[in-house]
Design a protein around this motif. Structure first.
Motif, mmCIF file in Angstrom:
data_model
loop_
_atom_site.group_PDB
_atom_site.id
_atom_site.type_symbol
_atom_site.label_atom_id
_atom_site.label_comp_id
_atom_site.label_asym_id
_atom_site.label_seq_id
_atom_site.Cartn_x
_atom_site.Cartn_y
_atom_site.Cartn_z
ATOM 1 N N GLY A 70 0.813 -1.209 0.000
ATOM 2 C CA GLY A 70 0.000 0.000 0.000
ATOM 3 C C GLY A 70 0.843 1.252 0.000
ATOM 4 O O GLY A 70 1.898 1.318 -0.641
ATOM 5 N N ASP A 71 0.393 2.254 0.745
ATOM 6 C CA ASP A 71 1.063 3.555 0.793
ATOM 7 C C ASP A 71 2.526 3.365 1.186
ATOM 8 O O ASP A 71 2.833 2.738 2.207
ATOM 9 C CB ASP A 71 0.366 4.456 1.802
ATOM 10 N N THR A 72 3.405 3.920 0.382
ATOM 11 C CA THR A 72 4.834 3.700 0.618
ATOM 12 C C THR A 72 5.392 4.549 1.742
ATOM 13 O O THR A 72 6.543 4.355 2.147
ATOM 14 C CB THR A 72 5.629 3.968 -0.666
ATOM 15 N N SER A 129 15.520 0.177 -3.572
ATOM 16 C CA SER A 129 15.630 -0.875 -2.552
ATOM 17 C C SER A 129 15.967 -0.266 -1.193
ATOM 18 O O SER A 129 16.886 -0.708 -0.498
ATOM 19 C CB SER A 129 16.699 -1.908 -2.943
ATOM 20 N N SER A 130 15.224 0.786 -0.860
ATOM 21 C CA SER A 130 15.513 1.478 0.397
ATOM 22 C C SER A 130 14.265 1.618 1.252
ATOM 23 O O SER A 130 13.132 1.587 0.748
ATOM 24 C CB SER A 130 16.105 2.859 0.117
ATOM 25 N N PHE A 131 14.506 1.766 2.519
ATOM 26 C CA PHE A 131 13.419 1.967 3.496
ATOM 27 C C PHE A 131 13.993 2.851 4.584
ATOM 28 O O PHE A 131 14.325 2.413 5.677
ATOM 29 C CB PHE A 131 12.947 0.615 4.033
ATOM 30 N N ASN A 132 14.131 4.129 4.317
ATOM 31 C CA ASN A 132 14.785 5.057 5.230
ATOM 32 C C ASN A 132 13.826 5.570 6.294
ATOM 33 O O ASN A 132 12.653 5.846 6.018
ATOM 34 C CB ASN A 132 15.372 6.237 4.461
ATOM 35 N N LEU A 133 14.355 5.708 7.477
ATOM 36 C CA LEU A 133 13.581 6.167 8.636
ATOM 37 C C LEU A 133 13.820 7.661 8.822
ATOM 38 O O LEU A 133 14.967 8.122 8.757
ATOM 39 C CB LEU A 133 14.021 5.404 9.886
ATOM 40 N N ARG A 134 12.761 8.396 9.123
ATOM 41 C CA ARG A 134 12.885 9.848 9.267
ATOM 42 C C ARG A 134 12.122 10.343 10.481
ATOM 43 O O ARG A 134 11.146 9.717 10.934
ATOM 44 C CB ARG A 134 12.351 10.566 8.020
#
Lengths: 114, 116
Positions: free
Chosen positions: B53-55, B72-77
């Motif tokens: 769903g929502d990225t 191929s990233s999943f960065n935390l902010r």
């Protein structure tokens, strides 16, 4: 709600002594269970996981063993501890089903082998 | 091979500044993605997770993460860091084994320090 209990919180053991760490989960049935070790300054190392009573998979060969005598009980053992067994041990559980639900971790056991 | 890379071992930010922790993964299928936080001497706590769903996903403590398939990233902010955010952060990726839940692969972690 589900809870996970891990004990003891801290343990100091001499080299060559036995080890038994216990982890129990409440409020769920047939969970997947995991033992991880975290050495100082390092990431998480998966040691064992279990998908059911008596079913243990070992990820890393070592002098540790794991057992699952009951559905929600997971025990980490050693017959003779080594200095290199020192670290922070974490138990975790996850739900079984058609998704990856992630893990819920216990509060950990700090083991120091002297 | 499946893997998770957190390029930054240690990051220091000033209190009130924005934060971005990087996570890159290598996975053969659409992954499940997670961020966990660990305070000293404690277990890991789930911050947020992405399945589909929502990225852009929202988590606890004001954190959010964005899934970018092309990178191929999943960065935390986090827009504004608080001193209590000082901890170690782990990114994890996993799949599902039919009717057996899933296994996770963890990154090496990023230690966050917060300057007053």
């Amino acid at each position: 709600s589900q809870t996970i209990h891990q004990w003891p919180a801290t343990l100091v053991q001499p080299v060559g002594s036995p080890l038994s760490l216990e982890c129990t989960v409440e409020g769920t049935s047939n969970p997947n269970l995991y033992w991880y070790r975290q050495a100082a300054g390092r990431g998480l190392q998966l040691l064992f996981y279990s998908v059911g009573i008596g079913q243990i998979s070992s990820e890393v060969p070592q002098n540790l063993s794991a057992s699952r005598p009951q559905d929600r009980q997971f025990i980490l053992s050693s017959k003779k501890l080594l200095l290199s067994d020192s670290g922070f041990y974490l138990c975790a559980w996850s739900r079984v089903g058609g998704q990856n639900y992630g893990y819920t971790f216990g509060s950990g056991t700090r083991l120091t082998v002297v | 091979a499946q893997s998770v890379t957190q390029p930054d071992i240690h990051i220091t930010v000033s209190e009130g500044a924005s934060l971005e922790l990087r996570c890159n993964y290598s996975y053969g299928a659409t992954p499940y993605l997670f961020w966990y936080v660990q305070s000293p001497g404690q277990g890991l706590q789930l911050l947020l997770k992405y399945f589909s769903g929502d990225t852009l996903v929202q988590g606890i403590k004001g954190f959010e993460a964005e899934f970018k398939r092309s990178q191929s990233s999943f960065n935390l902010r986090k827009p504004s860091v608080h001193w209590s955010d000082a901890a170690e952060y782990f990114c994890a990726v996993g799949a599902v084994f039919y009717n057996q839940g899933g296994k996770l692969i963890f990154g090496q972690g990023t230690e966050l320090s917060v300057k007053p």
